[in-house]
Design a protein around this motif. Structure first.
Motif, PDB file in Angstrom:
ATOM      1  N   CYS A 312       0.812  -1.226   0.000  1.00 52.09           N
ATOM      2  CA  CYS A 312       0.000   0.000   0.000  1.00 52.09           C
ATOM      3  C   CYS A 312       0.839   1.266   0.000  1.00 52.09           C
ATOM      4  O   CYS A 312       1.812   1.380   0.733  1.00 52.09           O
ATOM      5  CB  CYS A 312      -0.909  -0.014   1.228  1.00 52.09           C
ATOM      6  SG  CYS A 312      -1.816   1.511   1.475  1.00 52.09           S
ATOM      7  N   ILE A 313       0.454   2.242  -0.843  1.00 57.89           N
ATOM      8  CA  ILE A 313       1.157   3.532  -0.848  1.00 57.89           C
ATOM      9  C   ILE A 313       0.291   4.639  -0.246  1.00 57.89           C
ATOM     10  O   ILE A 313       0.561   5.833  -0.416  1.00 57.89           O
ATOM     11  CB  ILE A 313       1.632   3.921  -2.269  1.00 57.89           C
ATOM     12  CG1 ILE A 313       0.456   3.967  -3.253  1.00 57.89           C
ATOM     13  CG2 ILE A 313       2.693   2.942  -2.764  1.00 57.89           C
ATOM     14  CD1 ILE A 313       0.809   4.566  -4.618  1.00 57.89           C
ATOM     15  N   ARG A 314      -0.787   4.258   0.415  1.00 56.21           N
ATOM     16  CA  ARG A 314      -1.663   5.194   1.143  1.00 56.21           C
ATOM     17  C   ARG A 314      -2.231   6.315   0.263  1.00 56.21           C
ATOM     18  O   ARG A 314      -2.176   7.490   0.637  1.00 56.21           O
ATOM     19  CB  ARG A 314      -0.914   5.821   2.325  1.00 56.21           C
ATOM     20  CG  ARG A 314      -0.393   4.837   3.374  1.00 56.21           C
ATOM     21  CD  ARG A 314      -1.507   4.241   4.209  1.00 56.21           C
ATOM     22  NE  ARG A 314      -0.980   3.498   5.354  1.00 56.21           N
ATOM     23  CZ  ARG A 314      -0.736   2.178   5.375  1.00 56.21           C
ATOM     24  NH1 ARG A 314      -0.984   1.446   4.303  1.00 56.21           N
ATOM     25  NH2 ARG A 314      -0.277   1.600   6.470  1.00 56.21           N
ATOM     26  N   CYS A 315      -2.794   5.927  -0.872  1.00 53.10           N
ATOM     27  CA  CYS A 315      -3.390   6.938  -1.739  1.00 53.10           C
ATOM     28  C   CYS A 315      -4.828   7.227  -1.343  1.00 53.10           C
ATOM     29  O   CYS A 315      -5.403   8.241  -1.733  1.00 53.10           O
ATOM     30  CB  CYS A 315      -3.337   6.471  -3.186  1.00 53.10           C
ATOM     31  SG  CYS A 315      -4.472   5.104  -3.521  1.00 53.10           S
ATOM     32  N   GLY A 316      -5.441   6.319  -0.618  1.00 49.72           N
ATOM     33  CA  GLY A 316      -6.827   6.523  -0.194  1.00 49.72           C
ATOM     34  C   GLY A 316      -7.856   6.125  -1.238  1.00 49.72           C
ATOM     35  O   GLY A 316      -9.058   6.239  -0.996  1.00 49.72           O
ATOM     36  N   GLY A 317      -7.405   5.652  -2.387  1.00 50.29           N
ATOM     37  CA  GLY A 317      -8.343   5.297  -3.461  1.00 50.29           C
ATOM     38  C   GLY A 317      -9.356   4.242  -3.051  1.00 50.29           C
ATOM     39  O   GLY A 317     -10.526   4.298  -3.435  1.00 50.29           O
ATOM     40  N   CYS A 318      -8.906   3.296  -2.241  1.00 49.44           N
ATOM     41  CA  CYS A 318      -9.817   2.219  -1.851  1.00 49.44           C
ATOM     42  C   CYS A 318     -10.906   2.721  -0.902  1.00 49.44           C
ATOM     43  O   CYS A 318     -12.014   2.189  -0.873  1.00 49.44           O
ATOM     44  CB  CYS A 318      -9.054   1.043  -1.249  1.00 49.44           C
ATOM     45  SG  CYS A 318      -8.031   1.446   0.174  1.00 49.44           S
ATOM     46  N   LEU A 319     -10.599   3.781  -0.138  1.00 44.81           N
ATOM     47  CA  LEU A 319     -11.629   4.349   0.745  1.00 44.81           C
ATOM     48  C   LEU A 319     -12.689   5.052  -0.100  1.00 44.81           C
ATOM     49  O   LEU A 319     -13.884   4.921   0.151  1.00 44.81           O
ATOM     50  CB  LEU A 319     -11.020   5.368   1.711  1.00 44.81           C
ATOM     51  CG  LEU A 319     -10.311   4.852   2.973  1.00 44.81           C
ATOM     52  CD1 LEU A 319      -9.056   4.093   2.632  1.00 44.81           C
ATOM     53  CD2 LEU A 319      -9.990   6.015   3.893  1.00 44.81           C
ATOM     54  N   PRO A 340     -11.140  -0.166   3.422  1.00 44.68           N
ATOM     55  CA  PRO A 340     -10.572  -1.477   3.096  1.00 44.68           C
ATOM     56  C   PRO A 340      -9.135  -1.676   3.594  1.00 44.68           C
ATOM     57  O   PRO A 340      -8.817  -2.686   4.216  1.00 44.68           O
ATOM     58  CB  PRO A 340     -10.627  -1.512   1.572  1.00 44.68           C
ATOM     59  CG  PRO A 340     -11.748  -0.591   1.214  1.00 44.68           C
ATOM     60  CD  PRO A 340     -11.743   0.490   2.236  1.00 44.68           C
ATOM     61  N   ILE A 341      -8.272  -0.689   3.338  1.00 48.78           N
ATOM     62  CA  ILE A 341      -6.878  -0.869   3.769  1.00 48.78           C
ATOM     63  C   ILE A 341      -6.787  -0.848   5.293  1.00 48.78           C
ATOM     64  O   ILE A 341      -5.939  -1.519   5.888  1.00 48.78           O
ATOM     65  CB  ILE A 341      -5.940   0.179   3.109  1.00 48.78           C
ATOM     66  CG1 ILE A 341      -4.466  -0.080   3.484  1.00 48.78           C
ATOM     67  CG2 ILE A 341      -6.319   1.609   3.471  1.00 48.78           C
ATOM     68  CD1 ILE A 341      -3.908  -1.416   3.015  1.00 48.78           C
ATOM     69  N   GLY A 342      -7.676  -0.113   5.925  1.00 45.74           N
ATOM     70  CA  GLY A 342      -7.701  -0.101   7.396  1.00 45.74           C
ATOM     71  C   GLY A 342      -8.041  -1.475   7.948  1.00 45.74           C
ATOM     72  O   GLY A 342      -7.462  -1.917   8.948  1.00 45.74           O
ATOM     73  N   VAL A 368      -9.206  -0.770  -7.858  1.00 45.36           N
ATOM     74  CA  VAL A 368      -8.837   0.644  -7.839  1.00 45.36           C
ATOM     75  C   VAL A 368      -7.373   0.817  -7.444  1.00 45.36           C
ATOM     76  O   VAL A 368      -6.701   1.739  -7.879  1.00 45.36           O
ATOM     77  CB  VAL A 368      -9.749   1.403  -6.824  1.00 45.36           C
ATOM     78  CG1 VAL A 368      -8.980   2.415  -6.024  1.00 45.36           C
ATOM     79  CG2 VAL A 368     -10.891   2.090  -7.562  1.00 45.36           C
ATOM     80  N   CYS A 369      -6.875  -0.100  -6.649  1.00 42.92           N
ATOM     81  CA  CYS A 369      -5.558   0.061  -6.017  1.00 42.92           C
ATOM     82  C   CYS A 369      -4.413   0.143  -7.028  1.00 42.92           C
ATOM     83  O   CYS A 369      -4.267  -0.706  -7.890  1.00 42.92           O
ATOM     84  CB  CYS A 369      -5.309  -1.097  -5.063  1.00 42.92           C
ATOM     85  SG  CYS A 369      -3.706  -0.967  -4.263  1.00 42.92           S
ATOM     86  N   PRO A 370      -3.571   1.194  -6.900  1.00 46.39           N
ATOM     87  CA  PRO A 370      -2.481   1.392  -7.849  1.00 46.39           C
ATOM     88  C   PRO A 370      -1.330   0.407  -7.688  1.00 46.39           C
ATOM     89  O   PRO A 370      -0.457   0.339  -8.553  1.00 46.39           O
ATOM     90  CB  PRO A 370      -2.004   2.815  -7.544  1.00 46.39           C
ATOM     91  CG  PRO A 370      -2.371   3.030  -6.124  1.00 46.39           C
ATOM     92  CD  PRO A 370      -3.637   2.271  -5.903  1.00 46.39           C
TER      93      PRO A 370
HETATM   94  S1  SF4 Z   1      -5.962   1.891  -2.939  1.00 46.45           S
HETATM   95 FE1  SF4 Z   1      -4.204   0.556  -2.525  1.00 46.45          FE
HETATM   96  S2  SF4 Z   1      -2.479   1.967  -2.266  1.00 46.45           S
HETATM   97 FE2  SF4 Z   1      -4.330   3.198  -2.111  1.00 46.45          FE
HETATM   98  S3  SF4 Z   1      -4.771   3.273   0.106  1.00 46.45           S
HETATM   99 FE3  SF4 Z   1      -5.927   1.553  -0.721  1.00 46.45          FE
HETATM  100  S4  SF4 Z   1      -4.576  -0.244  -0.483  1.00 46.45           S
HETATM  101 FE4  SF4 Z   1      -3.321   1.591  -0.240  1.00 46.45          FE
END
Ligand code: SF4
Lengths: 463, 247
Positions: A312-319, A340-342, A368-370
């Protein structure tokens, strides 16, 4: 809105908190829409790059590669940092991280620290720790400053104050910063925050930032912000600190470039963050410290499926894409990182044993996740781990074994379903509703057929 | 072809019309249809909850119903159950016999698109339909390219239906967002599930379509309950019913 997001005995399960959030439907719609707009911006930005899916694959491969050679890259990183005059510290957990930070600050008699957004320091609960030691901490990212003034934790990893309407921010600023009563104009409020922060920047003794990437072969850290606050912080006082998780390491500049191309696009739809700064040494007469934190990450690496969450690069896309997060809000997850990442990185610490089930397994997040974190698989895996450890949520603990036996028996299934169908057909819906739990509370009960498909088939296609 | 039907418990018990339409349409297309005995459930409610021990007996019972059955394909009119069956069979039985069953498994749309395409439809379907692209079908079975993915796009569901004379196909806003059913999620997370279902049902109704058409009976059951509760002027239909009506 509840601000208590700490895990621990007594904290409500996700469904309960989500139900409370859902009571104000207009707010849910507004929250859902605001985040969906980010998703749409992301779609537009991603589609503007023909090689988007290739970039995702590259991002995934390079993170996997780094994670499987983590010790080697971390050593290389440390060596190059030292050569650049950077001091490197290692912390096995949040407590150690906080102690190291405090020691560095105490040695220099720092009274005021400006901090730019870092989910890691949230994860370690750094702010309360430093404040208890008499150090004032000022979060300088606008969204972070808003929630800090409101004494709330972030509700999103990229847009931490997304749950607050501009009118609420206006009210808060009126209270804390003395802006005009009733003012809700974002430009006016931003200007007020800017003036207030400028004064803090100028009087700070030290600055601290999170790290988006750490480049092993250069001994350099990359910090991405849109407001330039990290740079303002790091460039004014002589003492600068950067906290990073061991998962932030990438081999070289080329790999950093791959991630820089997807990070902002997937977060907000911007081609790149306004400021992507590379720090590779202290200022003249200054000091630069990097604190490298494990805090459970090595444990995660031991499980092949959970390990992928460290891509994960913490882009927030999955939220932003998550239909559950958008309708339940960040504070329902009982963890610093929601969505989701949480769930993927926080389920082990979730004493309520509920967050792995706060998901329909729709899979949108994984697409969605990059860096292709297989979020739905990880969440599913967490459910299995919880079940194995005897930590099913209360309801499931009692009914699942019954369902198991029930479904395995044709006679039992056929008899009871036939009873249920009859009941559904002859009893008035109103009588059944109280018995049908959550289903009947929100939906009409199914219109039951007279007989099963199997009965029809045997009668009409008689075998 | 000789086709063995895989009829999940939900279709068998609550939505027999979906099974009946599937039988009728496959027969109209010239296939022979059989229904192997002893099918109950694929184990998804349990495995999706993490309860693999509880799922084992049920899953193996279903798998055994198909082992050794002579047929060219095993067809199921429910995407989510099909995905779960595939995965669960594999989880609990790695024998070549199990693999032989897995290799023959097809979701109905998938079968009609990839294996035995329909040459021509005989009757028109004079209605506007709003397609329900359910998650497991598109993201785990590749029935359509999910909206998150960039690049070339495919849509098997639309490809199968669009050859029907005078049918009009539209999509709801946020067209492939989850409807919120999610198996036990509908019960465990009642409030969020209901809000998702309500939003989805409204999005379908806003298209002005007469029917919301999908390939996953569980999502349709959920949406149907929502549409009737919200008193929306739209009904659900399974893809098998639409195809059967046009043959
Ligand atoms: S979309 Fe992928 S990279 Fe972005 S916060 Fe979620 S898990 Fe991390």
């Amino acid at each position: 809105m509840s601000t208590n997001h700490t895990s621990g005995a007594g904290s409500a399960v996700h469904a309960k908190k989500a139900e409370i959030f859902c009571k104000d439907e207009a707010r849910v719609d507004w929250h859902s829409k605001a985040l969906w707009m980010l998703r749409e911006k992301r779609d537009r930005a991603a589609s503007s790059i023909p090689e988007w899916e290739q970039l995702r694959e590259l991002g995934s491969q390079l993170k996997l590669h780094t994670l499987t050679h983590l010790d080697q890259y971390l050593e290389e990183f440390e060596k190059n940092c030292l050569a650049n005059g950077i001091q490197v510290h290692w912390a096995k957990d949040g407590i150690e991280h906080n102690q190291i930070v405090h020691k560095i600050l105490a040695d220099k008699q720092v009274k005021k620290l400006v901090k730019s957004k870092s989910m890691l320091t949230e994860e370690c609960h750094l702010n309360p720790y430093l404040e208890s030691h008499g150090i004032e901490v000022i979060d300088t990212d606008l969204g972070e400053r808003i929630i800090q003034l409101a004494e709330q934790p972030p509700s999103h990893i990229v847009v931490p104050a997304i749950h607050m309407k501009k009118e609420e921010v206006g009210e808060l600023f009126h209270d804390k910063l003395g802006t005009k009563a009733g003012a809700a104009d974002p430009l006016y409020l931003t200007r007020a925050a800017r003036a207030h922060l400028r004064e803090k920047f100028l009087s700070a003794d030290a600055a601290m930032t999170g790290v988006n990437m750490a480049i092993a072969d250069k001994g350099t850290v990359v910090v991405c912000t849109n407001e330039g606050n990290a740079d303002m912080g790091a460039n004014l006082p002589k003492l600068q600190l950067h906290s990073m998780g061991i998962d932030k390491i990438v081999p070289d500049l080329d790999s950093a470039a791959v991630i820089l191309r997807t990070l902002a696009r997937n977060a907000t739809g911007q081609p790149v963050t306004t400021y992507s700064s590379f720090y590779r040494g202290p200022q003249t007469d200054g000091e630069m410290h990097i604190i490298i934190v494990d805090n459970g990450r090595t444990d995660m690496l031991q499980d092949k499926i959970l390990a992928e969450s460290l891509k994960c690069i913490r882009c927030g896309g999955c939220l932003n894409t998550c239909p559950v997060y958008r309708r339940s809000g960040g504070y329902s997850y009982n963890y610093t990182i929601p969505g989701p990442i949480g769930i993927a990185v926080g389920a082990q610490n979730d004493d309520t044993n509920s967050i792995p089930w706060a998901c329909t397994l729709c899979g949108s997040c994984s697409y969605v996740c990059p860096t292709k974190v297989p979020l739905d698989k990880i969440i599913h895996h967490h459910r299995r781990l919880k079940a194995k450890a005897g930590k099913l949520p209360y309801g499931k603990r009692s009914y699942m074994p019954l369902v198991g036996n029930f479904m395995a028996s044709e006679t039992m299934l056929n008899c009871s379903m036939s009873v249920a169908r009859t009941a559904l057909r002859i009893l008035p819906g109103a009588m059944l509703k109280p018995f049908s739990g959550a289903w009947g509370k929100y939906r009409e009960l199914p219109i039951a057929p007279k007989s099963s498909f199997e009965t029809w088939f045997n009668k009409n296609r008689g075998q | 072809m000789k086709i063995a039907l895989f009829i999940p418990c939900l279709v068998n018990q609550m939505m027999p019309h979906v099974g009946i339409a599937t039988v009728e349409l496959l027969e109209k297309l010239g296939h022979q249809v059989i229904l192997p005995k002893g099918q109950t459930c694929c184990g998804q409610p349990m495995t999706n909850s993490g309860c693999f021990d509880e799922a084992k007996k049920t899953t193996l019972k279903l798998l055994n119903a198909f082992k050794g059955v002579e047929c060219d394909a095993i067809v199921c009119p429910a995407a989510s159950c099909l995905v779960a069956a595939k995965e669960n069979f594999h989880e609990f039985d790695t024998s070549p016999e199990a693999q032989a069953v897995i290799d023959k498994l097809y979701e109905l749309t998938e079968f009609l698109h990839d294996v035995a395409p329909i040459k021509a439809f005989n009757k028109p379907f004079n209605h506007k339909i709003s397609l329900q692209l359910s998650c497991h079908g598109i993201r785990m079975l590749d029935l359509a390219t999910p909206s998150e993915q960039m690049g070339p796009r495919t849509n098997k569901v639309e490809a199968v239906l669009k050859a029907i004379p005078s049918i009009e196909i539209v999509y709801p806003g946020r067209y492939d967002e989850c409807c919120g059913f999610g198996g036990t999620f509908a019960v465990d997370e009642g409030a969020v599930s209901a809000k998702m279902g309500k939003d989805k049902a409204q999005a379908h109704a806003e298209t002005g379509a007469k029917y919301a058409v999908g390939f996953d009976p569980s999502c349709l059951l959920h949406l149907d309950g929502m549409m009737r509760r919200q008193k929306l002027p739209i009904e659900t239909l399974h893809i098998a019913q639409v195809i059967n009506a046009a043959l």
